[in-house]
Design a protein around this motif. Structure first.
Motif, PDB file in Angstrom:
ATOM      1  N   TYR A 130      -5.954  -8.999   4.824  1.00 57.57           N
ATOM      2  CA  TYR A 130      -5.874  -8.003   5.886  1.00 57.57           C
ATOM      3  C   TYR A 130      -4.756  -8.342   6.854  1.00 57.57           C
ATOM      4  O   TYR A 130      -4.093  -7.455   7.392  1.00 57.57           O
ATOM      5  CB  TYR A 130      -7.191  -7.930   6.668  1.00 57.57           C
ATOM      6  CG  TYR A 130      -8.282  -7.130   6.004  1.00 57.57           C
ATOM      7  CD1 TYR A 130      -8.111  -6.573   4.741  1.00 57.57           C
ATOM      8  CD2 TYR A 130      -9.501  -6.920   6.637  1.00 57.57           C
ATOM      9  CE1 TYR A 130      -9.104  -5.837   4.136  1.00 57.57           C
ATOM     10  CE2 TYR A 130     -10.509  -6.190   6.040  1.00 57.57           C
ATOM     11  CZ  TYR A 130     -10.315  -5.648   4.793  1.00 57.57           C
ATOM     12  OH  TYR A 130     -11.305  -4.921   4.205  1.00 57.57           O
ATOM     13  N   PRO A 138       0.827  -1.205   0.000  1.00 56.89           N
ATOM     14  CA  PRO A 138       0.000   0.000   0.000  1.00 56.89           C
ATOM     15  C   PRO A 138       0.860   1.254   0.000  1.00 56.89           C
ATOM     16  O   PRO A 138       1.846   1.334   0.719  1.00 56.89           O
ATOM     17  CB  PRO A 138      -0.789  -0.116   1.317  1.00 56.89           C
ATOM     18  CG  PRO A 138      -0.730  -1.558   1.680  1.00 56.89           C
ATOM     19  CD  PRO A 138       0.577  -2.060   1.157  1.00 56.89           C
ATOM     20  N   HIS A 159      -1.094  -6.470  10.343  1.00 57.08           N
ATOM     21  CA  HIS A 159      -2.325  -6.003   9.691  1.00 57.08           C
ATOM     22  C   HIS A 159      -1.914  -5.015   8.624  1.00 57.08           C
ATOM     23  O   HIS A 159      -1.100  -4.127   8.852  1.00 57.08           O
ATOM     24  CB  HIS A 159      -3.273  -5.346  10.698  1.00 57.08           C
ATOM     25  CG  HIS A 159      -4.671  -5.191  10.173  1.00 57.08           C
ATOM     26  ND1 HIS A 159      -4.988  -4.340   9.145  1.00 57.08           N
ATOM     27  CD2 HIS A 159      -5.834  -5.810  10.521  1.00 57.08           C
ATOM     28  CE1 HIS A 159      -6.286  -4.420   8.888  1.00 57.08           C
ATOM     29  NE2 HIS A 159      -6.826  -5.312   9.707  1.00 57.08           N
ATOM     30  N   ILE A 160      -2.482  -5.165   7.441  1.00 54.03           N
ATOM     31  CA  ILE A 160      -2.031  -4.422   6.276  1.00 54.03           C
ATOM     32  C   ILE A 160      -2.359  -2.931   6.347  1.00 54.03           C
ATOM     33  O   ILE A 160      -1.763  -2.119   5.663  1.00 54.03           O
ATOM     34  CB  ILE A 160      -2.641  -5.041   4.994  1.00 54.03           C
ATOM     35  CG1 ILE A 160      -1.780  -4.726   3.774  1.00 54.03           C
ATOM     36  CG2 ILE A 160      -4.071  -4.590   4.794  1.00 54.03           C
ATOM     37  CD1 ILE A 160      -0.463  -5.457   3.785  1.00 54.03           C
ATOM     38  N   SER A 161      -3.314  -2.538   7.217  1.00 53.92           N
ATOM     39  CA  SER A 161      -3.743  -1.138   7.239  1.00 53.92           C
ATOM     40  C   SER A 161      -4.172  -0.711   8.633  1.00 53.92           C
ATOM     41  O   SER A 161      -5.101  -1.284   9.209  1.00 53.92           O
ATOM     42  CB  SER A 161      -4.915  -0.926   6.263  1.00 53.92           C
ATOM     43  OG  SER A 161      -5.559   0.322   6.481  1.00 53.92           O
ATOM     44  N   ARG A 162      -3.516   0.301   9.175  1.00 52.90           N
ATOM     45  CA  ARG A 162      -3.900   0.854  10.468  1.00 52.90           C
ATOM     46  C   ARG A 162      -5.340   1.361  10.433  1.00 52.90           C
ATOM     47  O   ARG A 162      -6.117   1.160  11.370  1.00 52.90           O
ATOM     48  CB  ARG A 162      -2.942   1.998  10.838  1.00 52.90           C
ATOM     49  CG  ARG A 162      -3.429   2.925  11.948  1.00 52.90           C
ATOM     50  CD  ARG A 162      -3.544   2.235  13.294  1.00 52.90           C
ATOM     51  NE  ARG A 162      -2.231   1.957  13.854  1.00 52.90           N
ATOM     52  CZ  ARG A 162      -2.056   1.324  15.006  1.00 52.90           C
ATOM     53  NH1 ARG A 162      -3.101   0.890  15.690  1.00 52.90           N
ATOM     54  NH2 ARG A 162      -0.841   1.099  15.464  1.00 52.90           N
ATOM     55  N   ARG A 163      -5.728   2.016   9.336  1.00 49.01           N
ATOM     56  CA  ARG A 163      -7.087   2.552   9.243  1.00 49.01           C
ATOM     57  C   ARG A 163      -8.128   1.446   9.284  1.00 49.01           C
ATOM     58  O   ARG A 163      -9.136   1.530  10.004  1.00 49.01           O
ATOM     59  CB  ARG A 163      -7.250   3.372   7.960  1.00 49.01           C
ATOM     60  CG  ARG A 163      -6.544   4.713   7.987  1.00 49.01           C
ATOM     61  CD  ARG A 163      -7.048   5.622   6.913  1.00 49.01           C
ATOM     62  NE  ARG A 163      -6.741   5.130   5.568  1.00 49.01           N
ATOM     63  CZ  ARG A 163      -7.093   5.759   4.454  1.00 49.01           C
ATOM     64  NH1 ARG A 163      -7.799   6.886   4.533  1.00 49.01           N
ATOM     65  NH2 ARG A 163      -6.756   5.291   3.274  1.00 49.01           N
ATOM     66  N   LEU A 164      -7.900   0.382   8.511  1.00 44.23           N
ATOM     67  CA  LEU A 164      -8.865  -0.712   8.496  1.00 44.23           C
ATOM     68  C   LEU A 164      -8.920  -1.433   9.835  1.00 44.23           C
ATOM     69  O   LEU A 164      -9.994  -1.860  10.281  1.00 44.23           O
ATOM     70  CB  LEU A 164      -8.513  -1.702   7.377  1.00 44.23           C
ATOM     71  CG  LEU A 164      -8.769  -1.216   5.954  1.00 44.23           C
ATOM     72  CD1 LEU A 164      -8.261  -2.240   4.947  1.00 44.23           C
ATOM     73  CD2 LEU A 164     -10.254  -0.953   5.727  1.00 44.23           C
ATOM     74  N   GLU A 189      -0.444   4.290   0.651  1.00 40.83           N
ATOM     75  CA  GLU A 189      -1.000   5.244   1.596  1.00 40.83           C
ATOM     76  C   GLU A 189      -1.406   4.605   2.910  1.00 40.83           C
ATOM     77  O   GLU A 189      -1.772   5.301   3.847  1.00 40.83           O
ATOM     78  CB  GLU A 189      -2.218   5.948   0.982  1.00 40.83           C
ATOM     79  CG  GLU A 189      -1.874   6.773  -0.246  1.00 40.83           C
ATOM     80  CD  GLU A 189      -3.080   7.504  -0.797  1.00 40.83           C
ATOM     81  OE1 GLU A 189      -4.213   7.186  -0.372  1.00 40.83           O
ATOM     82  OE2 GLU A 189      -2.899   8.384  -1.643  1.00 40.83           O
ATOM     83  N   GLU A 190      -1.357   3.281   3.012  1.00 43.69           N
ATOM     84  CA  GLU A 190      -1.761   2.597   4.229  1.00 43.69           C
ATOM     85  C   GLU A 190      -0.528   2.204   5.049  1.00 43.69           C
ATOM     86  O   GLU A 190       0.510   1.873   4.498  1.00 43.69           O
ATOM     87  CB  GLU A 190      -2.582   1.351   3.893  1.00 43.69           C
ATOM     88  CG  GLU A 190      -3.857   1.648   3.132  1.00 43.69           C
ATOM     89  CD  GLU A 190      -4.758   2.651   3.850  1.00 43.69           C
ATOM     90  OE1 GLU A 190      -4.974   2.483   5.072  1.00 43.69           O
ATOM     91  OE2 GLU A 190      -5.213   3.611   3.204  1.00 43.69           O
ATOM     92  N   THR A 191      -0.681   2.245   6.362  1.00 45.15           N
ATOM     93  CA  THR A 191       0.414   1.931   7.270  1.00 45.15           C
ATOM     94  C   THR A 191       0.180   0.565   7.905  1.00 45.15           C
ATOM     95  O   THR A 191      -0.789   0.387   8.649  1.00 45.15           O
ATOM     96  CB  THR A 191       0.514   2.987   8.388  1.00 45.15           C
ATOM     97  OG1 THR A 191       0.665   4.284   7.798  1.00 45.15           O
ATOM     98  CG2 THR A 191       1.687   2.687   9.300  1.00 45.15           C
ATOM     99  N   PRO A 192       1.030  -0.423   7.620  1.00 44.26           N
ATOM    100  CA  PRO A 192       0.886  -1.737   8.265  1.00 44.26           C
ATOM    101  C   PRO A 192       1.121  -1.637   9.768  1.00 44.26           C
ATOM    102  O   PRO A 192       1.825  -0.748  10.255  1.00 44.26           O
ATOM    103  CB  PRO A 192       1.968  -2.585   7.581  1.00 44.26           C
ATOM    104  CG  PRO A 192       2.284  -1.870   6.308  1.00 44.26           C
ATOM    105  CD  PRO A 192       2.114  -0.410   6.626  1.00 44.26           C
TER     106      PRO A 192
END
Length: 210
Positions: free
Chosen positions: A116, A82, A126-131, A84-87
């Motif tokens: 995910y 990603p 986890h692939i995305s802090r936001r998710l 723009e996503e932060t693992p």
């Protein structure tokens, strides 16, 4: 085994029982000597932490099976890291704290299948802090994690279709080097349309309720 049991604060009999149940992997053997390492110690500490959180040994065994069958983090990020996503790195017990009572083998397998979650040694990524944060907030609001993951699978399908639509449009009408610069515009369109769609759906739901 005696040294491992002492480090973990449990009995040799318990370590042997966990070995027989497949909860910890076999030791490395050199002749008649069995060598245990930090991986085994981390697994024992994870088992203890999950037991404290109310998981059963059968449940932990199922989680371990799902965990070990998942793709490693290099494979998942290799599919397209990603931009723009932060693992987020988590221990299994930290993941259990995020989704108290909802971390089952079925949910873990579903999250791994979605990409995910991925594995990295004794850690989960986890692939995305936001998710992760949104999923946890929905579970805290009373939505079952299985329902969240089911919805995520459907959202993934629609998101892929939207991405294909925008990339195809921009590839046809914008210079190649401009596509990445126009990416925020595509996201703004989707955000605005979703916001208006939610407004319409909520008004309809309220009207039906009245």
């Amino acid at each position: 085994m005696e040294e491992l049991a002492e480090e973990a604060g449990i009995t040799v009999r318990t370590v042997r029982f966990y070995r027989e149940r497949g909860l910890i992997p076999p030791p490395r053997r050199e002749g008649r000597i069995a060598w245990y390492d930090e991986h085994h110690l981390a697994r024992l500490r994870t088992i203890a932490a999950l037991l404290e959180r109310g998981h059963t040994l059968n449940g932990i065994a199922d989680l371990a099976t799902a965990f070990e069958s998942g793709r490693d983090v290099g494979e998942v990020l290799g599919l397209g890291e990603p931009s723009e996503e932060t693992p987020v790195r988590l221990t299994p017990e930290a993941l259990a704290d995020y989704f108290e009572g909802e971390v089952t083998a079925e949910n873990l397998a579903a999250a791994l299948d979605l990409g995910y979650l991925a594995t990295d040694g004794d850690e989960i990524v986890h692939i995305s802090r936001r998710l992760l944060d949104v999923s946890a907030a929905l579970v805290r609001a009373g939505v079952p994690l299985a329902a969240v993951l089911g919805a995520a699978r459907e959202v993934r399908t629609h998101a892929e279709a939207l991405a294909e639509l925008f990339v195809d449009m921009l590839s046809e009408h914008a210079a190649g080097q401009e596509i990445e610069k126009l990416r925020p515009l595509a996201k703004s369109v989707v955000d605005a349309e979703l916001s208006m769609a939610l407004d319409r759906r909520l008004r309809t739901t309220a009207a039906v309720g009245d």
